[in-house]
Motif scaffolding. Structure first.
Motif, PDB file in Angstrom:
ATOM      1  N   ALA A  47       0.632  -1.149   0.127  1.00  0.00           N
ATOM      2  CA  ALA A  47       0.013   0.012  -0.040  1.00  0.00           C
ATOM      3  C   ALA A  47       0.893   1.278   0.044  1.00  0.00           C
ATOM      4  CB  ALA A  47      -0.971   0.076   1.287  1.00  0.00           C
ATOM      5  N   ASP A  48       0.170   2.268  -0.558  1.00  0.00           N
ATOM      6  CA  ASP A  48       1.023   3.536  -0.609  1.00  0.00           C
ATOM      7  C   ASP A  48       0.177   4.382   0.720  1.00  0.00           C
ATOM      8  OD1 ASP A  48       2.369   6.009  -1.257  1.00  0.00           O
ATOM      9  OD2 ASP A  48       1.061   6.396  -2.940  1.00  0.00           O
ATOM     10  N   VAL A  49       1.015   4.271   1.436  1.00  0.00           N
ATOM     11  CA  VAL A  49       0.459   5.018   2.876  1.00  0.00           C
ATOM     12  C   VAL A  49       0.635   6.419   2.938  1.00  0.00           C
ATOM     13  CG1 VAL A  49       0.218   2.669   3.858  1.00  0.00           C
ATOM     14  CG2 VAL A  49       2.065   4.023   4.163  1.00  0.00           C
ATOM     15  N   ASP A  50       0.300   7.158   3.990  1.00  0.00           N
ATOM     16  CA  ASP A  50       0.364   8.613   4.042  1.00  0.00           C
ATOM     17  C   ASP A  50       1.249   8.677   5.588  1.00  0.00           C
ATOM     18  OD1 ASP A  50      -1.518   8.008   5.938  1.00  0.00           O
ATOM     19  OD2 ASP A  50      -3.000   9.698   5.100  1.00  0.00           O
ATOM     20  N   PHE A  51       1.877   7.635   5.937  1.00  0.00           N
ATOM     21  CA  PHE A  51       2.649   7.602   7.380  1.00  0.00           C
ATOM     22  C   PHE A  51       4.059   7.134   7.116  1.00  0.00           C
ATOM     23  CE2 PHE A  51      -0.103   3.977   7.517  1.00  0.00           C
ATOM     24  CZ  PHE A  51       0.824   2.932   7.730  1.00  0.00           C
ATOM     25  N   ALA A  52       5.043   7.640   7.825  1.00  0.00           N
ATOM     26  CA  ALA A  52       6.283   6.851   7.774  1.00  0.00           C
ATOM     27  C   ALA A  52       6.602   5.918   9.241  1.00  0.00           C
ATOM     28  CB  ALA A  52       7.335   8.019   8.085  1.00  0.00           C
ATOM     29  N   GLU A  53       7.011   4.822   8.758  1.00  0.00           N
ATOM     30  CA  GLU A  53       7.161   3.577   9.686  1.00  0.00           C
ATOM     31  C   GLU A  53       8.534   3.598  10.411  1.00  0.00           C
ATOM     32  OE1 GLU A  53       6.241  -0.407   8.998  1.00  0.00           O
ATOM     33  OE2 GLU A  53       8.549  -0.715   8.828  1.00  0.00           O
ATOM     34  N   GLN A  54       8.747   3.779  11.546  1.00  0.00           N
ATOM     35  CA  GLN A  54      10.072   3.780  12.295  1.00  0.00           C
ATOM     36  C   GLN A  54      10.104   2.465  13.037  1.00  0.00           C
ATOM     37  OE1 GLN A  54       9.884   8.216  12.569  1.00  0.00           O
ATOM     38  NE2 GLN A  54      12.014   7.873  12.707  1.00  0.00           N
ATOM     39  N   GLU A  55      10.936   1.728  13.055  1.00  0.00           N
ATOM     40  CA  GLU A  55      11.262   0.479  13.982  1.00  0.00           C
ATOM     41  C   GLU A  55      11.779   1.064  15.250  1.00  0.00           C
ATOM     42  OE1 GLU A  55      10.271  -2.504  13.829  1.00  0.00           O
ATOM     43  OE2 GLU A  55       9.217  -2.176  11.946  1.00  0.00           O
ATOM     44  N   ALA A  56      11.352   0.850  16.422  1.00  0.00           N
ATOM     45  CA  ALA A  56      11.967   1.201  17.811  1.00  0.00           C
ATOM     46  C   ALA A  56      13.554   0.915  17.780  1.00  0.00           C
ATOM     47  CB  ALA A  56      11.076   0.645  18.865  1.00  0.00           C
ATOM     48  N   GLU A  57      13.898  -0.156  17.306  1.00  0.00           N
ATOM     49  CA  GLU A  57      15.094  -0.682  17.737  1.00  0.00           C
ATOM     50  C   GLU A  57      16.171   0.065  16.900  1.00  0.00           C
ATOM     51  OE1 GLU A  57      13.347  -3.801  14.669  1.00  0.00           O
ATOM     52  OE2 GLU A  57      12.710  -2.527  16.304  1.00  0.00           O
ATOM     53  N   ASN A  58      15.680   0.750  15.865  1.00  0.00           N
ATOM     54  CA  ASN A  58      16.524   1.734  14.958  1.00  0.00           C
ATOM     55  C   ASN A  58      16.578   3.116  15.720  1.00  0.00           C
ATOM     56  OD1 ASN A  58      16.906  -0.280  13.161  1.00  0.00           O
ATOM     57  ND2 ASN A  58      15.451   0.292  11.973  1.00  0.00           N
ATOM     58  N   ALA A  59      16.048   3.501  16.878  1.00  0.00           N
ATOM     59  CA  ALA A  59      15.883   4.679  17.465  1.00  0.00           C
ATOM     60  C   ALA A  59      16.810   4.895  18.713  1.00  0.00           C
ATOM     61  CB  ALA A  59      14.302   4.978  17.872  1.00  0.00           C
ATOM     62  N   ARG A  60      16.839   6.042  19.082  1.00  0.00           N
ATOM     63  CA  ARG A  60      17.743   6.185  20.465  1.00  0.00           C
ATOM     64  C   ARG A  60      16.957   5.566  21.749  1.00  0.00           C
ATOM     65  NH1 ARG A  60      21.990   9.967  20.395  1.00  0.00           N
ATOM     66  NH2 ARG A  60      22.253  11.153  18.232  1.00  0.00           N
ATOM     67  N   LEU A 226       6.824   3.172  15.537  1.00  0.00           N
ATOM     68  CA  LEU A 226       6.124   4.581  15.582  1.00  0.00           C
ATOM     69  C   LEU A 226       5.821   4.819  14.144  1.00  0.00           C
ATOM     70  CD1 LEU A 226       5.996   7.470  17.778  1.00  0.00           C
ATOM     71  CD2 LEU A 226       7.004   7.997  15.445  1.00  0.00           C
ATOM     72  N   ASP A 227       4.595   5.066  13.754  1.00  0.00           N
ATOM     73  CA  ASP A 227       4.138   5.733  12.501  1.00  0.00           C
ATOM     74  C   ASP A 227       3.872   7.403  12.807  1.00  0.00           C
ATOM     75  OD1 ASP A 227       4.148   3.095  11.292  1.00  0.00           O
ATOM     76  OD2 ASP A 227       2.066   2.779  11.892  1.00  0.00           O
ATOM     77  N   SER A 228       4.346   7.889  11.979  1.00  0.00           N
ATOM     78  CA  SER A 228       4.144   9.474  11.960  1.00  0.00           C
ATOM     79  C   SER A 228       3.525   9.913  10.798  1.00  0.00           C
ATOM     80  CB  SER A 228       5.484  10.237  12.428  1.00  0.00           C
ATOM     81  OG  SER A 228       6.325   9.961  11.420  1.00  0.00           O
ATOM     82  N   GLN A 229       2.639  10.891  10.987  1.00  0.00           N
ATOM     83  CA  GLN A 229       1.999  11.508   9.650  1.00  0.00           C
ATOM     84  C   GLN A 229       1.561  12.802   9.753  1.00  0.00           C
ATOM     85  OE1 GLN A 229      -1.061   8.143  10.287  1.00  0.00           O
ATOM     86  NE2 GLN A 229      -2.066   9.729   8.749  1.00  0.00           N
TER      87      GLN A 229
END
Length: 665
Positions: A47-60, A226-229
């Protein structure tokens, strides 16, 4: 600084999920993924979605990375990418926004109550160290236990003590009692998600920190992603039947079902739309829709939310509960036509699986209709349609945290399309066509994303004629199924005409089947009740990071001499990583292969058992090489001349070799 956990490390793990302290994972900038992969690996798929997916293991974070792990009944195994971050009180994970945003969705898990039923716990949300908001997380819709159809009680005895310890009712009952179990038995369905409007728009580079308060009553909180949009302004439809004019309560204190009925009746007479402005509307039963358009202000603003209600006596369809949902009339009454639903959220209250219950977000029979831009949450099945019915288009919806399927075309659904929908954390098949009694025909599932189906398959087709599964992205099926499935089972009509499975991508699929105790394929065909002999074309698909096999053909042992799988054709495939084989054949039949490229194959390319009679003439399953097949692994070419056409290469439990992470071809 700890290393970033990327797709390269999301492979195999120990049974309980290893732990490691996480560090400044996004020091070089935010890492945006799709299905926990670099988006370039899945371009044009899903799907072409309107949010950005960020995995927690890639975050601080100052928390702990759990996983990777693909073993069922563990927290990391049900996480996106099979890895997450575990926080104890006082700990945090911090995401850098990759683009402007005013809304977030947090996928998380917190513990169950000791006796079941869930708890609530706070999660602090700050941006750049300020603008604090508090999310109230809940585990009331998570944590199932025991055998199918599962229990909310962690202390329950076996639901079916006369069964072998199997995952579902698809394995026949046995007379040998099951052994003593350790309680809680088989905890699962750990995750939930929650949305939050931030109250203002933040810029790319701003820091969203999720902190478990020091006084939290949750011993731990797992953050998966976390998805942000950037959510637009509420939609306004001025020339419409506004539900407020008919007595609906946008504060959710009074039941608004009657007001919705009145607005719909007026709109049909006046030939106008029904408009549901921003608010939270309490609706505790089905809203019956026919020849009407209902439009909300947007899924973040118009929320239709209800309690599950126990019926005094069971309904004629067997339901013992009712709840919020928009339903077409039953097909036996002619069904509904020209229904158009868009721009609102449906928030259910389903916490247990009762298969006879009609407590789905959208249901009934809807012909010549559209469903667009809904958010469906906490219902049994997001959308379940009982045909016969025709010409339904389902587009741009998000379906999350279901107890059972995400969407099911059941019985005689024809000429319908499901496109650009996003599904996560379904308790059964993500998308299914089930031709029980009457064939589903000429339907298309295209460019949808299905992530982390806890049970069963990402996309499943049970019989039917001339159906298409194309351009989808399916990731992380957990157990009792895989990414893509074609099955002659569950009383389905036979496959006829053609079945096209084209240009899909699967990742971290082909899991271990706990009934048969063997590995499945990312795509698998199962002849349980009939032959599968329609023209099946599998072309342009990519099967990435397969836990066991990429492709599987199987028939159950008691019927192995009754049914076969033939006329399946594979062309232009890319297979990047298999823990075992490219093809596992455990039935009689045949398939052809052309331009199938494979690399990082962990075992022999073709594991050919046929129907297990091992005749001197070779396996009962025949492979045809139509040229252009290439690549393989340590044992040589995956489709070697000596394997053709039907060499017996049967190894019931080949050793598993964890493949490297997928990379550009």
């Amino acid at each position: 600084m700890a290393a970033v956990v990327t797709a390269a490390t999301v492979g195999f793990g120990g049974a309980l999920g290893g732990t490691a302290v996480a560090g400044a994972g996004d020091a070089s900038g935010p890492i945006v993924t799709r299905a926990a992969l670099d988006p370039s690996l899945v371009a044009g798929r899903g799907a072409d979605v309107d949010f950005a997916e960020q995995e927690a293991e890639n975050a601080r974070t100052d928390g702990t990375v759990i996983g990777p792990d693909r073993t069922p009944y563990t927290l990391p195994s049900e996480a996106s990418g099979r890895t997450a971050v575990k926080l104890t009180p006082g700990r945090h994970v911090e995401f850098t926004l990759p683009s402007r945003a005013n809304a977030i969705t947090v996928r998380y898990s917190i513990p169950d109550a000791p006796a079941g039923g869930g708890i609530t716990a706070p999660l602090d949300v700050t941006v750049n160290g300020a603008h604090r908001k508090v999310m109230t997380l809940t585990s009331r819709y998570a944590w199932l236990y025991n055998q199918y159809p599962f229990s909310n009680d962690p202390n329950a005895d076996l639901l079916h003590p006369d069964w072998w310890i199997t995952e579902c009712s698809c394995v026949p009952g046995e007379t040998t009692p099951a052994p003593t179990i350790t309680k809680p038995f088989r905890p699962t369905h750990f995750y939930d998600e929650q949305r939050l409007l931030l109250g203002r728009t933040y810029r790319a580079g701003d820091k969203v920190r999720l902190t478990v308060p020091a006084g939290s009553n949750a011993a731990w909180t797992v953050i998966d992603l976390l998805d942000s949009q950037l959510v637009g302004a509420p939609r306004v439809v001025p020339a419409a039947a506004n539900v407020l004019a008919f007595g609906a309560d946008p504060g959710g204190r009074r039941d608004s079902a009657g007001a919705f009925d009145k607005a719909i009746a007026f709109a049909r007479r006046a030939r106008v739309e029904v408009y549901v402005p921003p608010g939270t509307y309490q609706v505790n039963r089905h809203i019956v829709v026919d020849d009407v358009t209902i439009e909300g202000a947007g899924g973040w603003y118009t929320i239709i939310k209800g309690h599950e209600v126990t019926l005094g006596t069971p309904a004629t369809d067997g339901s013992v509960h009712t709840g919020v949902g928009f339903y077409g009339k039953d097909a036996s009454a002619g069904g509904s036509h020209h229904v158009h639903l868009s721009g609102f959220a449906i928030e259910g209250d389903v916490r247990e699986r009762v298969d006879t219950d009609q407590v789905n977000g959208v249901g009934g029979a809807l012909s010549d209709s559209t469903i667009d831009g809904l958010y469906v949450h906490h219902t049994k099945v997001g959308m379940w349609f009982d045909g016969p019915m025709t010409n339904l288009r389902i587009t741009n919806n998000v379906i999350a945290d279901q107890i059972a399927d995400g969407l099911n075309f059941h019985t005689g659904v024809t000429d319908s399309v499901v496109s650009n929908d996003f599904l996560r954390n379904t308790g059964d098949d993500g998308l299914a066509m089930w031709s029980e009694r009457t064939a589903d025909a000429r339907n298309t599932f295209e460019h949808n994303t299905v992530q982390t189906p806890v049970l069963a398959n990402g996309v499943a087709v049970y019989g039917g004629a001339d159906n298409t599964v194309s351009g989808n992205l399916i990731a992380d099926p957990i157990r009792e199924g895989s990414a893509i499935h074609a099955g002659s089972r569950f009383g389905a009509e036979a496959f006829t005409g053609h079945l096209a499975i084209t240009d899909n991508t699967t990742v971290r699929s082909g899991p271990y089947d706990l009934n048969w105790k063997i590995g499945l394929g990312a795509i698998w065909f199962y002849a349980l009740e009939k032959n599968i002999d329609a023209d099946v074309q599998v072309a342009g698909d990519h099967f990435l990071d397969n836990t066991y096999n990429a492709i599987m053909f199987v028939s159950d042992w008691p019927v192995r001499d009754l049914y076969s799988i033939t006329n399946v054709h594979f062309k232009d495939l890319r297979i990047d990583g298999t823990g075992t084989s490219v093809v596992s054949a455990r039935t009689a039949g045949s398939a052809s292969f052309q331009n199938v490229a494979a690399r990082n194959v962990g075992a022999v390319g073709v594991n050919n058992c046929g129907s297990f009679h091992f005749p001197a003439t070779g396996s009962e399953f025949t492979l045809t090489d139509l040229c252009g097949n290439s690549g393989g692994g340590t044992t040589g070419p995956w489709l070697a001349p000596w394997e053709l056409p039907n060499t017996i290469t049967c190894d019931d439990h080949p050793p598993v070799v964890a493949p490297p992470a997928p990379s550009s071809w």
